[in-house]
Design an enzyme around this catalytic site. Structure first.
Site, PDB file in Angstrom:
ATOM      1  N   TRP A 177       0.863  -1.187   0.000  1.00 19.46           N
ATOM      2  CA  TRP A 177       0.000   0.000   0.000  1.00 19.46           C
ATOM      3  C   TRP A 177       0.896   1.233   0.000  1.00 19.46           C
ATOM      4  O   TRP A 177       1.885   1.286   0.735  1.00 19.46           O
ATOM      5  CB  TRP A 177      -0.916   0.049   1.228  1.00 19.46           C
ATOM      6  CG  TRP A 177      -1.663   1.358   1.259  1.00 19.46           C
ATOM      7  CD1 TRP A 177      -2.701   1.719   0.450  1.00 19.46           C
ATOM      8  CD2 TRP A 177      -1.360   2.511   2.071  1.00 19.46           C
ATOM      9  NE1 TRP A 177      -3.072   3.013   0.715  1.00 19.46           N
ATOM     10  CE2 TRP A 177      -2.269   3.519   1.690  1.00 19.46           C
ATOM     11  CE3 TRP A 177      -0.414   2.775   3.060  1.00 19.46           C
ATOM     12  CZ2 TRP A 177      -2.268   4.785   2.290  1.00 19.46           C
ATOM     13  CZ3 TRP A 177      -0.404   4.034   3.654  1.00 19.46           C
ATOM     14  CH2 TRP A 177      -1.331   5.023   3.278  1.00 19.46           C
ATOM     15  N   LYS A 220      -7.152   2.476  -2.765  1.00 16.76           N
ATOM     16  CA  LYS A 220      -7.784   3.409  -1.836  1.00 16.76           C
ATOM     17  C   LYS A 220      -8.488   4.507  -2.620  1.00 16.76           C
ATOM     18  O   LYS A 220      -8.103   4.807  -3.747  1.00 16.76           O
ATOM     19  CB  LYS A 220      -6.696   4.001  -0.931  1.00 16.76           C
ATOM     20  CG  LYS A 220      -7.198   4.810   0.239  1.00 16.76           C
ATOM     21  CD  LYS A 220      -6.119   4.955   1.287  1.00 16.76           C
ATOM     22  CE  LYS A 220      -6.583   5.897   2.377  1.00 16.76           C
ATOM     23  NZ  LYS A 220      -5.647   5.940   3.498  1.00 16.76           N
ATOM     24  N   ASP A 251      -9.571  -3.218   1.097  1.00 11.14           N
ATOM     25  CA  ASP A 251      -9.696  -2.706   2.463  1.00 11.14           C
ATOM     26  C   ASP A 251     -11.111  -2.156   2.582  1.00 11.14           C
ATOM     27  O   ASP A 251     -11.521  -1.308   1.771  1.00 11.14           O
ATOM     28  CB  ASP A 251      -8.641  -1.620   2.713  1.00 11.14           C
ATOM     29  CG  ASP A 251      -8.668  -1.078   4.139  1.00 11.14           C
ATOM     30  OD1 ASP A 251      -9.768  -0.697   4.602  1.00 11.14           O
ATOM     31  OD2 ASP A 251      -7.615  -1.009   4.792  1.00 11.14           O
ATOM     32  N   HIS A 254     -11.728   1.592   2.266  1.00  9.12           N
ATOM     33  CA  HIS A 254     -11.121   2.333   1.165  1.00  9.12           C
ATOM     34  C   HIS A 254     -12.036   2.603  -0.022  1.00  9.12           C
ATOM     35  O   HIS A 254     -11.578   2.736  -1.149  1.00  9.12           O
ATOM     36  CB  HIS A 254      -9.866   1.602   0.682  1.00  9.12           C
ATOM     37  CG  HIS A 254      -8.725   1.715   1.642  1.00  9.12           C
ATOM     38  ND1 HIS A 254      -7.442   1.345   1.333  1.00  9.12           N
ATOM     39  CD2 HIS A 254      -8.680   2.172   2.916  1.00  9.12           C
ATOM     40  CE1 HIS A 254      -6.657   1.565   2.367  1.00  9.12           C
ATOM     41  NE2 HIS A 254      -7.387   2.059   3.349  1.00  9.12           N
ATOM     42  N   ASP A 286     -12.223   6.734   6.137  1.00  2.00           N
ATOM     43  CA  ASP A 286     -11.389   5.571   6.456  1.00  2.00           C
ATOM     44  C   ASP A 286     -10.817   5.739   7.868  1.00  2.00           C
ATOM     45  O   ASP A 286      -9.616   5.874   8.053  1.00  2.00           O
ATOM     46  CB  ASP A 286     -10.265   5.495   5.412  1.00  2.00           C
ATOM     47  CG  ASP A 286      -9.349   4.302   5.617  1.00  2.00           C
ATOM     48  OD1 ASP A 286      -9.821   3.285   6.142  1.00  2.00           O
ATOM     49  OD2 ASP A 286      -8.159   4.401   5.246  1.00  2.00           O
TER      50      ASP A 286
HETATM   51  C1  RNT Z   1      -3.994   2.797   4.806  1.00  2.00           C
HETATM   52  C2  RNT Z   1      -4.063   1.339   4.522  1.00  2.00           C
HETATM   53  C3  RNT Z   1      -2.927   0.523   5.054  1.00  2.00           C
HETATM   54  C4  RNT Z   1      -2.570   0.879   6.484  1.00  2.00           C
HETATM   55  C5  RNT Z   1      -1.682  -0.116   7.173  1.00  2.00           C
HETATM   56  C6  RNT Z   1      -1.049   0.445   8.382  1.00  2.00           C
HETATM   57  O1  RNT Z   1      -5.126   3.467   4.464  1.00  2.00           O
HETATM   58  O2  RNT Z   1      -5.272   0.812   4.966  1.00  2.00           O
HETATM   59  O3  RNT Z   1      -3.234  -0.817   4.925  1.00  2.00           O
HETATM   60  O4  RNT Z   1      -3.700   1.047   7.278  1.00  2.00           O
HETATM   61  O5  RNT Z   1      -0.811  -0.657   6.291  1.00  2.00           O
HETATM   62 ZN    ZN Z   2      -5.475  -1.318   4.820  1.00  3.23          ZN
END
Ligand code: RNT
Ligand code: ZN
Length: 411
Positions: A177, A220, A251, A254, A286
């Site tokens: 990420w 994201k 995620d 996201h 988020d």
């Molecule tokens: C950030 C992402 C990422 C982080 C972690 C700490 O928006 O979600 O995954 O939260 O890697």
């Molecule tokens: Zn994440």
């Protein structure tokens, strides 16, 4: 389990004992970063990259010893198969090395920790909270030095992940990420994406041991300070993942708040053999709140079960709340993840699907509402008993004692 409980489920064609047995297919990767608000062990300063942890509850873990002690306390109250999800900033060698130099040697202590407890490990390169993040950009930067620096870091991260997979005999995930984006409407949307694509190609060019590990890319929609444009959007990474045989990581925080992330699982799995998740709880943005057993979480678990995806999915948790007892935060969110999957395994999907496919929408709605009252709690309690963890809130007394005896002494 009481015969009456079994009889109630039997009426719907469900055997809760079978559901409990199926829980062996679920491994949850518990993120270490809830325990210290994503600080890590490098003293790298403030958390940057469009993510934020708020709250300053006492007792935050400050080093490897404290963090692993907190993890041990949390793990003792969580049932099921587990991995620990690490970030590069949790390097634990004799001394801190530069991000571009982090390799397996910095994680031998973590491997020992995991081996001693029968845990797996997953890994994330850390491309934030660092001076080489220039103007918020890393792998998509127009500056070649910046891109090269982070390419090296991620290449080394593949080596760390491979080392985890090899040593622990359990496939490990390397999840990429990056925070890259722009606050204002970009003049050029394509350029940064083309550069990101090129950087990723270079990272993957040497290949990696696919028997020991997988790679995922995490998209994201926006971050704090980068509201107008995110280089690694969902479309960008979905395309990249499918074309390059890496995994798409969804995620749940996201996407736009009205999007149902659970709905994406069946589509991704039609095109990709495996999937990766960061299960989180966004509140208006988020915000990474602790997982509650709400409808969003339940639907994610339902989709994993309905798509027969428990074995195919890296289920990682991703939230960080600094306003409460961080050990309890791990326990609450993790127990909810397992609970949601167990509930999904006790749901009569065959009956529901039949109703849908025979256009019996009334029966489908009736069933969906009636099964809410099935005695899932009894199944959860039985599962916890079998797993040797507390079946009810009594775990909290132990975490409260840990807070009084250990956490409150840190300052
Ligand atoms: C950030 C992402 C990422 C982080 C972690 C700490 O928006 O979600 O995954 O939260 O890697
Ligand atoms: Zn994440």
């Amino acid at each position: 389990m009481k015969p009456s409980v079994l009889a109630t489920f039997r009426r719907y064609g469900i055997d809760p004992r079978k559901a409990i047995r199926a829980m062996k297919d679920l491994t949850v990767s518990i993120h270490c970063w809830q325990l210290d608000d994503v600080s890590g062990f490098e003293n790298s300063g403030d958390l940057t990259g469009g993510i934020q942890s708020t709250g300053d509850h006492f007792g935050k873990a400050r080093n490897f010893e404290e963090l692993t002690a907190d993890l041990d306390e949390a793990l003792s109250h969580i049932p099921g198969k587990k991995k620990i999800n690490l970030h590069a900033i949790y390097q634990a060698g004799d001394h801190v090395v530069d991000r571009s130099e982090i390799g397996p040697e910095q994680f031998t202590r973590w491997v020992e920790y995991a081996k001693a407890r029968g845990l797996g490990l997953d890994y994330n390169p850390t491309l934030f909270s660092h001076p080489m993040v220039k103007e918020g950009l890393t792998l998509s930067s127009p500056d070649k030095d910046v891109r090269d620096y982070w390419i090296k870091h991620v290449k080394n991260s593949l080596k760390v992940t491979e080392y985890f997979g090899r040593e622990l005999g359990q496939k490990a995930l390397c999840n990429i990420w990056i925070p890259d984006g722009l606050k204002e409407v970009p003049a050029d949307r394509k350029g940064p994406r083309a550069r990101l694509k090129e950087s990723l190609d270079e990272i993957l060019a040497d290949g990696y041991n696919r028997a020991a590990m997988d790679v995922s890319v995490e998209s994201k929609v926006f971050g704090i300070g980068v509201e107008s444009y995110t280089v690694g959007s969902h479309e960008f990474y979905m395309g990249y993942a499918l074309k390059n045989n890496v995994l798409c990581l969804l995620d749940t925080g996201h996407f736009h708040p009205t999007e149902n992330v659970a709905d994406k699982i069946s589509s991704v799995l039609l095109y990709s053999p495996r999937l990766a998740l960061h299960v989180s709880r966004p509140v208006r943005w988020d915000s990474d709140h602790v997982l509650k057993l709400d409808d969003n979480l339940q639907e994610v678990a339902d989709e994993l079960v309905k798509n027969d995806a428990l074995k195919k999915t890296y289920v990682g948790l991703d939230y960080f709340d600094g306003s409460l007892n961080r050990v309890a935060a791990i326990v609450i969110g993790s127990r909810n993840m397992y609970k949601a999957v167990l509930k999904a395994l006790c749901t009569p999907w065959a009956l529901l699907k039949e109703a849908q496919d025979t256009y019996d929408h009334t029966k489908q709605l009736m069933l969906q509402e009636e099964i809410r009252d099935l005695p899932y709690t009894e199944v959860w309690k039985e599962y916890c008993r079998q797993q040797g963890v507390e079946e009810d809130a009594s775990w909290y007394e132990k975490v409260a004692a840990y807070e009084a005896n250990v956490l409150s002494k840190r300052n």
